[in-house]
Design an enzyme around this catalytic site. Structure first.
Site, PDB file in Angstrom:
ATOM      1  N   SER A   9       4.442  21.415   9.320  1.00 30.62           N
ATOM      2  CA  SER A   9       5.712  20.881   8.807  1.00 30.62           C
ATOM      3  C   SER A   9       6.766  21.991   8.835  1.00 30.62           C
ATOM      4  O   SER A   9       6.507  23.110   8.402  1.00 30.62           O
ATOM      5  CB  SER A   9       5.536  20.405   7.349  1.00 30.62           C
ATOM      6  OG  SER A   9       6.805  20.339   6.724  1.00 30.62           O
ATOM      7  N   HIS A  64       5.147  18.359  12.465  1.00 31.41           N
ATOM      8  CA  HIS A  64       5.365  17.304  11.452  1.00 31.41           C
ATOM      9  C   HIS A  64       6.818  17.412  10.990  1.00 31.41           C
ATOM     10  O   HIS A  64       7.262  18.463  10.509  1.00 31.41           O
ATOM     11  CB  HIS A  64       4.401  17.553  10.292  1.00 31.41           C
ATOM     12  CG  HIS A  64       4.513  16.604   9.146  1.00 31.41           C
ATOM     13  ND1 HIS A  64       3.726  15.479   9.043  1.00 31.41           N
ATOM     14  CD2 HIS A  64       5.311  16.619   8.057  1.00 31.41           C
ATOM     15  CE1 HIS A  64       4.032  14.840   7.913  1.00 31.41           C
ATOM     16  NE2 HIS A  64       4.987  15.510   7.299  1.00 31.41           N
ATOM     17  N   ASP A  78       9.729  16.231   8.617  1.00 36.03           N
ATOM     18  CA  ASP A  78      10.027  15.570   7.337  1.00 36.03           C
ATOM     19  C   ASP A  78      11.492  15.158   7.281  1.00 36.03           C
ATOM     20  O   ASP A  78      12.374  15.994   7.067  1.00 36.03           O
ATOM     21  CB  ASP A  78       9.717  16.533   6.180  1.00 36.03           C
ATOM     22  CG  ASP A  78       8.221  16.707   5.987  1.00 36.03           C
ATOM     23  OD1 ASP A  78       7.757  17.860   5.920  1.00 36.03           O
ATOM     24  OD2 ASP A  78       7.520  15.679   5.931  1.00 36.03           O
ATOM     25  N   MET A 119      14.397  13.321   5.444  1.00 36.51           N
ATOM     26  CA  MET A 119      14.693  12.904   4.065  1.00 36.51           C
ATOM     27  C   MET A 119      16.174  12.496   3.978  1.00 36.51           C
ATOM     28  O   MET A 119      17.029  13.169   4.539  1.00 36.51           O
ATOM     29  CB  MET A 119      14.413  14.043   3.097  1.00 36.51           C
ATOM     30  CG  MET A 119      12.964  14.530   3.148  1.00 36.51           C
ATOM     31  SD  MET A 119      12.715  15.926   2.024  1.00 36.51           S
ATOM     32  CE  MET A 119      11.006  16.345   2.415  1.00 36.51           C
ATOM     33  N   HIS A 129       7.786  11.967   9.756  1.00 36.72           N
ATOM     34  CA  HIS A 129       7.437  11.454   8.418  1.00 36.72           C
ATOM     35  C   HIS A 129       8.760  11.040   7.785  1.00 36.72           C
ATOM     36  O   HIS A 129       9.527  11.891   7.316  1.00 36.72           O
ATOM     37  CB  HIS A 129       6.736  12.566   7.616  1.00 36.72           C
ATOM     38  CG  HIS A 129       6.426  12.161   6.212  1.00 36.72           C
ATOM     39  ND1 HIS A 129       6.017  13.072   5.266  1.00 36.72           N
ATOM     40  CD2 HIS A 129       6.448  10.953   5.592  1.00 36.72           C
ATOM     41  CE1 HIS A 129       5.809  12.440   4.114  1.00 36.72           C
ATOM     42  NE2 HIS A 129       6.062  11.150   4.290  1.00 36.72           N
ATOM     43  N   MET A 167      10.939   9.868   5.095  1.00 39.20           N
ATOM     44  CA  MET A 167      11.077   9.623   3.664  1.00 39.20           C
ATOM     45  C   MET A 167      12.499   9.114   3.452  1.00 39.20           C
ATOM     46  O   MET A 167      13.387   9.813   2.944  1.00 39.20           O
ATOM     47  CB  MET A 167      10.799  10.912   2.877  1.00 39.20           C
ATOM     48  CG  MET A 167       9.317  11.259   2.873  1.00 39.20           C
ATOM     49  SD  MET A 167       8.981  12.979   2.472  1.00 39.20           S
ATOM     50  CE  MET A 167       9.217  13.719   4.093  1.00 39.20           C
ATOM     51  N   MET A 198      -0.097  11.350   0.615  1.00 34.86           N
ATOM     52  CA  MET A 198       0.702  12.438   0.031  1.00 34.86           C
ATOM     53  C   MET A 198      -0.041  13.006  -1.167  1.00 34.86           C
ATOM     54  O   MET A 198      -0.433  12.255  -2.077  1.00 34.86           O
ATOM     55  CB  MET A 198       2.053  11.884  -0.459  1.00 34.86           C
ATOM     56  CG  MET A 198       2.964  11.355   0.608  1.00 34.86           C
ATOM     57  SD  MET A 198       3.607  12.614   1.694  1.00 34.86           S
ATOM     58  CE  MET A 198       4.421  13.721   0.564  1.00 34.86           C
ATOM     59  N   ASP A 212      -0.980  15.266   3.303  1.00 38.00           N
ATOM     60  CA  ASP A 212       0.323  15.914   3.384  1.00 38.00           C
ATOM     61  C   ASP A 212       0.771  16.400   2.001  1.00 38.00           C
ATOM     62  O   ASP A 212       1.003  15.609   1.101  1.00 38.00           O
ATOM     63  CB  ASP A 212       1.346  14.899   3.945  1.00 38.00           C
ATOM     64  CG  ASP A 212       2.705  15.528   4.182  1.00 38.00           C
ATOM     65  OD1 ASP A 212       3.663  14.795   4.484  1.00 38.00           O
ATOM     66  OD2 ASP A 212       2.805  16.764   4.053  1.00 38.00           O
TER      67      ASP A 212
END
Ligand code: DX5
Ligand code: ZN
Length: 331
Positions: free
Chosen positions: A11, A36, A38, A40, A69, A71, A140, A179
């Site tokens: 990540s 990975h 993230d 957001m 991923h 979010m 998670m 994760d």
């Protein structure tokens, strides 16, 4: 590709966000199996990172698989941007308000791996209605939003092994990701709970630690956990090891390959060094992943016997009708 079973998805959340290209390059050189990403939106989680445009630029910097991923509150609304950006897998959260199944279907229709993730407080059962549409279950083990948090052991114990049950529809290739808070202290535990992909963030960007060594250490510890917790002390079969299942004349090999692949198991067809058939063409070997060899035998041993019988009959008929054709290059 990793030698063992565990894969490391690095990540970049805790990397220097002003120089992500350098972070991705460093991770690639350090031997990460995946990147990975993230994403957001400062709405679904109280943090804001980067979007599809950044990913599109990062796509040009590495050929490692990109695991997004998301979010974000509206993954369906923005999905096309992430597909166009070149994500190899897209995982979003089961807690979003919008419909889940159509977004999973669109990800798969685009030929990417579809995944669902859940906050620590969300039970795994929330994913059950969609499980047949999943390639990835991402558990998670921290509250989503930030790197460097403490690993939640109780959540891991409750969900990681159980997550595998949501992927039974996939004979091969289903992945459980863990994760949050995964590092050299927690790798053996999660490996022992059978996870396939360990998402590792801050542990790889810790000052004074060598990134490549950390990746090798965490992967090795996860494989060790798997070996002694799930595999009776036997080391895990390397993920990319292929074994020969049978050898057949080319036309029969093609047919059988399609039959096996229809059940979700990848086959590699290679011209073998076995029988030279009367049509002058060598037999072709059909190779399958060693990790599912038992399943392939269970499913296809009878068909293999039939195909081998058919090959004998075809050879005899060919010789009776046309004699034997010398293979190319033979005197
Ligand atoms: C948190 C992210 C995780 C995080 C992992 O919301 O989804 O991927 O970046 O970072 P570490 O390994 O530091 O917990
Ligand atoms: Zn993540």
């Amino acid at each position: 590709m990793a030698g063992g079973r565990a894969l490391i998805a690095a990540s970049i959340l805790d990397a220097d966000l002003s120089n992500l290209a350098n972070a991705v390059r460093r991770l690639h050189v350090a031997g990460a199996d995946r990147i990975h990403l993230d994403v957001m939106d400062a709405h679904f989680v109280p943090n804001l990172t980067f979007g599809a445009k950044t990913i599109r630029h990062l796509r040009k910097r590495t050929d490692l698989p990109l695991d997004a991923h998301l979010m974000i509150s509206e993954p369906g609304r923005y999905l096309d941007e992430y597909l166009e950006a070149g994500c190899d897998s897209i995982t979003f959260h089961v807690e979003v308000e919008e419909e889940i199944a159509p977004t999973l279907e669109r990800i798969r229709a685009a030929g990417r791996a579809a995944g669902l993730s859940m906050r620590p407080a969300t039970p795994l059962t929330a994913l059950e209605p969609y499980h047949e549409l999943l390639d990835i279950v991402m558990v998670m083990t921290v509250e989503p939003g930030f790197g460097g948090q403490t690993f939640m052991r109780d959540v891991a114990a409750e969900k990681l092994l159980a997550a595998r049950d949501l992927l039974h529809h996939k004979a091969y290739g289903g992945e459980v990701h863990v994760d949050g808070g995964v590092n050299r202290e927690t790798a053996e535990l999660v490996g022992g709970l059978g996870v396939d992909v360990l998402v590792v963030g801050s542990a790889l960007f810790t000052k004074g630690r060598d990134m490549a060594r950390e990746i090798r250490l965490i992967r090795a510890l996860a494989d060790e956990g798997y070996q002694y917790e799930r595999n009776d002390g036997v080391p895990p079969i390397p993920r990319d090891r292929m074994v020969t299942f049978t050898s057949l004349p080319k036309h029969l090999a093609h047919r059988f390959m399609d039959e096996i692949e229809a059940g979700g198991i990848p086959v590699v067809m290679l011209r073998g060094d076995g029988v030279i058939n009367p049509d002058g063409v060598r037999d072709y070997d059909l190779l399958v992943p060693a990790t599912v060899e038992t399943l392939v035998v269970e499913r296809h041993a009878a068909a293999r016997a039939r195909y081998l019988g058919e090959a004998e009959a075809w050879r005899a008929a060919f010789i009776a009708a046309r004699g034997v054709i010398a293979p190319p290059g033979y005197p």
